[in-house]
Scaffold this motif. Structure first.
Motif, PDB file in Angstrom:
ATOM      1  N   HIS A  82       0.815  -1.216   0.000  1.00 16.61           N
ATOM      2  CA  HIS A  82       0.000   0.000   0.000  1.00 16.61           C
ATOM      3  C   HIS A  82       0.848   1.265   0.000  1.00 16.61           C
ATOM      4  CE1 HIS A  82      -3.228  -2.802   0.655  1.00 16.61           C
ATOM      5  NE2 HIS A  82      -4.069  -1.835   0.388  1.00 16.61           N
ATOM      6  N   VAL A  83       2.040   1.196   0.564  1.00 21.22           N
ATOM      7  CA  VAL A  83       2.951   2.335   0.474  1.00 21.22           C
ATOM      8  C   VAL A  83       3.347   2.559  -0.983  1.00 21.22           C
ATOM      9  CG1 VAL A  83       5.244   3.179   1.098  1.00 21.22           C
ATOM     10  CG2 VAL A  83       3.806   2.082   2.826  1.00 21.22           C
ATOM     11  N   VAL A  84       3.692   1.476  -1.674  1.00 17.74           N
ATOM     12  CA  VAL A  84       4.048   1.592  -3.090  1.00 17.74           C
ATOM     13  C   VAL A  84       2.842   2.073  -3.904  1.00 17.74           C
ATOM     14  CG1 VAL A  84       4.840   0.339  -5.132  1.00 17.74           C
ATOM     15  CG2 VAL A  84       5.837  -0.174  -2.890  1.00 17.74           C
ATOM     16  N   ARG A  98      -1.961  -3.981  -6.292  1.00 21.12           N
ATOM     17  CA  ARG A  98      -3.208  -4.605  -5.810  1.00 21.12           C
ATOM     18  C   ARG A  98      -3.062  -6.128  -5.786  1.00 21.12           C
ATOM     19  NH1 ARG A  98      -6.199  -2.012  -2.718  1.00 21.12           N
ATOM     20  NH2 ARG A  98      -8.134  -3.006  -3.375  1.00 21.12           N
ATOM     21  N   VAL A  99      -2.387  -6.677  -6.784  1.00 20.08           N
ATOM     22  CA  VAL A  99      -2.187  -8.124  -6.813  1.00 20.08           C
ATOM     23  C   VAL A  99      -1.267  -8.562  -5.683  1.00 20.08           C
ATOM     24  CG1 VAL A  99      -1.270 -10.044  -8.164  1.00 20.08           C
ATOM     25  CG2 VAL A  99      -2.607  -8.256  -9.297  1.00 20.08           C
ATOM     26  N   VAL A 100      -0.156  -7.838  -5.479  1.00 21.93           N
ATOM     27  CA  VAL A 100       0.778  -8.193  -4.403  1.00 21.93           C
ATOM     28  C   VAL A 100       0.099  -8.073  -3.040  1.00 21.93           C
ATOM     29  CG1 VAL A 100       2.921  -7.537  -3.233  1.00 21.93           C
ATOM     30  CG2 VAL A 100       2.825  -7.576  -5.726  1.00 21.93           C
ATOM     31  N   GLY A 101      -0.632  -6.978  -2.840  1.00 22.28           N
ATOM     32  CA  GLY A 101      -1.355  -6.815  -1.586  1.00 22.28           C
ATOM     33  C   GLY A 101      -2.367  -7.921  -1.367  1.00 22.28           C
ATOM     34  N   ALA A 102      -3.001  -8.353  -2.460  1.00 20.94           N
ATOM     35  CA  ALA A 102      -3.987  -9.422  -2.354  1.00 20.94           C
ATOM     36  C   ALA A 102      -3.335 -10.754  -2.006  1.00 20.94           C
ATOM     37  CB  ALA A 102      -4.753  -9.543  -3.667  1.00 20.94           C
ATOM     38  N   GLY A 155      -7.417  13.337  -2.170  1.00 18.72           N
ATOM     39  CA  GLY A 155      -7.128  12.425  -3.272  1.00 18.72           C
ATOM     40  C   GLY A 155      -7.085  10.975  -2.821  1.00 18.72           C
ATOM     41  N   TRP A 156      -7.256  10.071  -3.779  1.00 17.00           N
ATOM     42  CA  TRP A 156      -7.350   8.647  -3.454  1.00 17.00           C
ATOM     43  C   TRP A 156      -6.084   8.101  -2.823  1.00 17.00           C
ATOM     44  CZ3 TRP A 156      -3.883   5.345  -5.719  1.00 17.00           C
ATOM     45  CH2 TRP A 156      -3.211   5.795  -6.871  1.00 17.00           C
ATOM     46  N   ARG A 157      -4.924   8.718  -3.091  1.00 17.62           N
ATOM     47  CA  ARG A 157      -3.669   8.218  -2.525  1.00 17.62           C
ATOM     48  C   ARG A 157      -3.650   8.323  -0.996  1.00 17.62           C
ATOM     49  NH1 ARG A 157      -0.097   7.897  -6.980  1.00 17.62           N
ATOM     50  NH2 ARG A 157      -0.949   9.024  -8.783  1.00 17.62           N
ATOM     51  N   ALA A 158      -4.360   9.319  -0.461  1.00 13.12           N
ATOM     52  CA  ALA A 158      -4.414   9.461   0.998  1.00 13.12           C
ATOM     53  C   ALA A 158      -5.062   8.242   1.638  1.00 13.12           C
ATOM     54  CB  ALA A 158      -5.191  10.732   1.359  1.00 13.12           C
ATOM     55  N   ALA A 159      -6.038   7.647   0.963  1.00  9.05           N
ATOM     56  CA  ALA A 159      -6.686   6.447   1.505  1.00  9.05           C
ATOM     57  C   ALA A 159      -5.715   5.281   1.560  1.00  9.05           C
ATOM     58  CB  ALA A 159      -7.901   6.090   0.643  1.00  9.05           C
ATOM     59  N   PHE A 160      -4.828   5.164   0.569  1.00 11.91           N
ATOM     60  CA  PHE A 160      -3.829   4.097   0.584  1.00 11.91           C
ATOM     61  C   PHE A 160      -2.834   4.297   1.730  1.00 11.91           C
ATOM     62  CE2 PHE A 160      -5.713   3.067  -3.333  1.00 11.91           C
ATOM     63  CZ  PHE A 160      -5.233   1.843  -3.775  1.00 11.91           C
ATOM     64  N   TRP A 161      -2.429   5.542   1.970  1.00 15.55           N
ATOM     65  CA  TRP A 161      -1.539   5.831   3.099  1.00 15.55           C
ATOM     66  C   TRP A 161      -2.218   5.468   4.420  1.00 15.55           C
ATOM     67  CZ3 TRP A 161       3.378   6.205   2.766  1.00 15.55           C
ATOM     68  CH2 TRP A 161       3.998   6.808   1.670  1.00 15.55           C
ATOM     69  N   ALA A 162      -3.502   5.745   4.518  1.00 17.90           N
ATOM     70  CA  ALA A 162      -4.225   5.446   5.756  1.00 17.90           C
ATOM     71  C   ALA A 162      -4.261   3.947   6.033  1.00 17.90           C
ATOM     72  CB  ALA A 162      -5.644   6.011   5.680  1.00 17.90           C
ATOM     73  N   VAL A 163      -4.475   3.141   4.995  1.00 23.21           N
ATOM     74  CA  VAL A 163      -4.488   1.678   5.180  1.00 23.21           C
ATOM     75  C   VAL A 163      -3.127   1.190   5.676  1.00 23.21           C
ATOM     76  CG1 VAL A 163      -4.627  -0.528   3.957  1.00 23.21           C
ATOM     77  CG2 VAL A 163      -6.341   1.240   3.537  1.00 23.21           C
ATOM     78  N   ALA A 164      -2.063   1.726   5.099  1.00 27.79           N
ATOM     79  CA  ALA A 164      -0.724   1.325   5.535  1.00 27.79           C
ATOM     80  C   ALA A 164      -0.495   1.676   7.003  1.00 27.79           C
ATOM     81  CB  ALA A 164       0.328   2.003   4.659  1.00 27.79           C
TER      82      ALA A 164
END
Length: 394
Positions: A82-84, A98-102, A155-164
């Motif tokens: 998710h950082v990447v 998304r595949v690696v995270g999955a 922006g959507w990238r902030a949501a990815f940072w939050a998950v990490a």
């Protein structure tokens, strides 16, 4: 219920947020990366494909690891993906993350389900499963709407940072609460586990799970365009609508934890019939604001309540597959999670409108009735034979 089971639910909260949050970010991702909304929807399918492939492979890969070590490893890889993803400049790399995270998520789920069921004991399979799956529903209530809000403001990238960031405390809690012991010193041979899962009733249950999950993801992946372009809601309403779906999901999981162990046949078969009727009724009613709000709540409850019961059925029907039962349940659910958004996207691209995914969901759930009814009939027959022999029902 052991505290470690709740710790697993906390980690699943972070992972569930990632899996579902794209439903509120599709338009933003599509605009930023210059792709269509159905292409952005395929990010959900890519995650599901990674889960499908990863569930059995990672279960075998970590078969002889201490369960705590496996859980911590998979969660750390998930966080790094998710950082990447938050830093990626293009659609292709985002798809890869998304595949690696999955893959990491699949490994975690496979170990977590087995760990939860083993810690809780055979008399509380559905309850332990409901606690773990409850992390997903809490993600829908809090994590997914929060991701949508973050996406709307930064922006959507902030949501990815939050998950990490949320994944970090989950790693620490699991490292301290899950027992460090290894699995059984003499694990069941892989071929024996595969034979147990390939028996007719477990196999039909897995098929039912895939179809039900396909219906859920088909509809849920396109909630945002449905709400804004069909119902006519302002985009600011979308986080609240996602939270409502999560609240319904939490109610459904809670009901499954309380009722599915005692009355598995009635609970599961009733849920499936209600899902068919619900998706079919939602489609024509989705132009009305009040109807949309009500259906989002009710369908979240039915989908996750029935889905949780189906997971417990796999453990019930395949007790000789202690390592692979959780991984195959995870894979089956994500076959549906990959199929659903793809079919919904095809229907939209065919010009059928944003109501079309709801009709596809109704069809998929109707198809699930045939294998499910066969499993339920076998369960009733087994219960009757057990009662006649003076033994407890299966």
């Amino acid at each position: 219920m052991p505290f470690a089971v709740y710790a697993l639910g906390l980690a699943v909260f972070a992972q569930g947020t990632s899996e579902f949050m794209l439903s509120g970010l599709l338009s933003d991702i599509a605009t930023d990366l210059h792709v269509s909304i159905p292409a952005a929807g395929l990010l959900t399918s890519a995650f599901a494909v990674g889960m499908i492939v990863g569930a059995p492979l990672t279960a075998l890969f970590s078969r002889n690891w201490p369960r705590r070590s496996a859980l911590v490893f998979f969660l750390c890889v998930f966080c790094a993906a998710h950082v990447v993803g938050a830093l990626t400049p293009g659609y292709g790399l985002l798809l890869a993350t998304r595949v690696v995270g999955a893959l990491a998520n699949a490994g975690f789920w496979s170990v977590a389900l087995v760990t939860a069921v083993s810690l809780a004991g055979p008399g509380a399979r559905a309850r332990a499963t409901s606690v773990v799956v409850g992390g997903v529903t809490l993600a829908c209530v809090a994590g997914v709407p929060a991701g949508a809000l973050l996406g709307g403001h930064w922006g959507w990238r902030a949501a990815f940072w939050a998950v990490a960031l949320v994944s970090v405390p989950a790693v620490l809690v699991i490292a301290r609460s899950v027992p460090a012991g290894r699995p059984e010193s003499e694990p069941v041979p892989v071929r024996a586990e595969l034979r147990a899962l390939a028996a007719p009733r477990p196999l039909l249950t897995l098929l039912t799970m895939a179809l039900v999950q396909g219906a859920t993801f088909c509809a849920f992946s396109y909630v945002e365009p449905l709400a804004t372009r069909v119902t006519g809601l302002d985009p600011a309403w979308v986080p609240g609508l996602l939270a409502l779906f999560g609240a319904g999901s939490f109610l459904g999981v809670t009901a499954a934890g309380r009722l599915a162990d005692g009355r598995p046949v009635a609970f599961t078969s009733g849920g499936l019939v209600a899902l068919v009727a619900g998706w079919a009724a939602f489609a024509p009613a989705s132009g009305n604001t009040y109807a949309t709000v009500a259906f989002v709540l009710v369908m979240g409850m039915l989908a996750f309540g029935t889905g949780t019961a189906l997971i417990s059925w796999v453990f019930r029907l395949a007790p000789d597959a202690p390592t692979l039962a959780g991984s195959f349940a995870t894979a089956a659910f994500n076959v549906g999670a990959a199929l659903g958004p793809w079919l919904g996207g095809l229907a939209i691209d065919a010009g059928l409108g944003f109501r079309a995914p709801l009709w596809v969901s109704a069809l998929l759930t109707a198809l699930a009735l045939a294998p499910a009814l066969r499993v339920m009939a076998g369960a009733r027959a087994g219960a009757g034979a057990g009662a006649n022999a003076g033994a407890p029902a299966a």
